[in-house]
Scaffold this active site. Structure first.
Site, PDB file in Angstrom:
ATOM      1  N   ASP A  11       0.878  -1.172   0.000  1.00 56.46           N
ATOM      2  CA  ASP A  11       0.000   0.000   0.000  1.00 56.46           C
ATOM      3  C   ASP A  11       0.912   1.217   0.000  1.00 56.46           C
ATOM      4  OD1 ASP A  11      -2.405  -1.429   0.120  1.00 56.46           O
ATOM      5  OD2 ASP A  11      -2.280  -1.609   2.292  1.00 56.46           O
ATOM      6  N   ASP A 130     -13.561  -3.453  -1.405  1.00 50.03           N
ATOM      7  CA  ASP A 130     -13.409  -3.185   0.027  1.00 50.03           C
ATOM      8  C   ASP A 130     -14.793  -3.297   0.656  1.00 50.03           C
ATOM      9  OD1 ASP A 130     -10.704  -2.641  -0.324  1.00 50.03           O
ATOM     10  OD2 ASP A 130     -11.066  -0.509  -0.714  1.00 50.03           O
TER      11      ASP A 130
END
Length: 250
Positions: A11, A130
């Site tokens: 990330d 998500d």
């Protein structure tokens, strides 16, 4: 039996690898280029690179950083963040991506999945989702988890597959960064309905959690970040553990 895949995830924010808990409280986890090199040496099966603020900041993925990472690895490389059109994907393909990951842009413009699959092939298209449980139902969240939608996760994943997604990367926001284990029960529900590979993400804290997600949910791959970045789990040792439980790995 197809070999299960172990996938570290970078990330990236402002050129650095970061990791948080439940998508907030981000802390530095190192240089993405250095980490990518380490994972390639540790025999990770693939690497995922997510520019986590690109969509929120309304900009494209940092291509020069992607190129630098691609030069360090010899494993399949998936890139996501800020991809809104075919041209974005084309740039990343030429920068070293083997696959691209789309999330918020796909929800806002589902036809993008069809277009990417037609242009580059289904195997190139990973749809990342998500999800967070709200009042007993799982809903899709956008912009790095900042924005709840009214779209139920299960329905959206079915549509993504129908439109041409080659894989689904499903991250449980409730489990993300907690190190309490993957959301095996929900992952199994989703996986039982899919005919394309499912990558589990969110919650890995020890080697047993990987054993659990493969045995209980039968996912095709498991993705993690902090346990790999901080050296809490080394990939060769994890693969040895999985083999001891009769789980096929490369």
């Amino acid at each position: 039996m197809l070999a299960k895949r172990i996938i570290p995830c970078l990330d990236v924010k402002d050129g650095r690898t970061v990791k948080g808990v439940n998508f907030v409280d981000l802390r530095d986890a190192g240089d993405p280029v250095e980490l990518a090199w380490q994972y390639s040496r540790q025999r990770a099966d693939e690497l995922v690179f997510l520019d986590i603020t690109a969509t929120h900041e309304r900009r494209k993925t940092t291509v020069e950083l992607v190129k630098a990472v691609a030069r360090q690895i010899n494993i399949p490389f998936t890139i996501g963040g800020g991809i809104n059109e075919l041209a974005d994907a084309d740039v990343l393909l030429h920068a070293g991506a083997d696959k691209i990951s789309i999330n918020s842009a796909a929800v806002r413009n589902p036809a993008l999945i069809d277009q990417l699959a037609a242009a580059f092939g289904k195997q190139f298209v990973v749809v990342a989702v998500d999800t967070r449980n709200v009042d007993g139902k799982n809903y899709v969240h956008l912009n790095g988890g900042r924005l709840k939608t009214d779209i139920e996760t299960e329905a959206w994943i079915k549509e993504a597959e129908r439109r041409g997604a080659g894989e689904i990367l499903l991250t449980s926001m409730d489990h993300d960064g907690t190190k309490n284990g993957f959301d095996c029960s929900f992952l199994k529900v989703i996986n039982d309905e899919l005919s394309i590979p499912l990558i589990a993400s969110g919650g890995a804290g020890n080697k047993q959690h990987f054993v659990d997600v493969f045995q209980q949910a039968n996912v095709d791959a498991a993705l993690a970040a902090s346990v790999f970045h901080y050296g809490e789990i080394l990939i060769p040792a994890l693969k040895d553990e999985l083999r001891q439980h009769g789980i096929a790995v490369r």
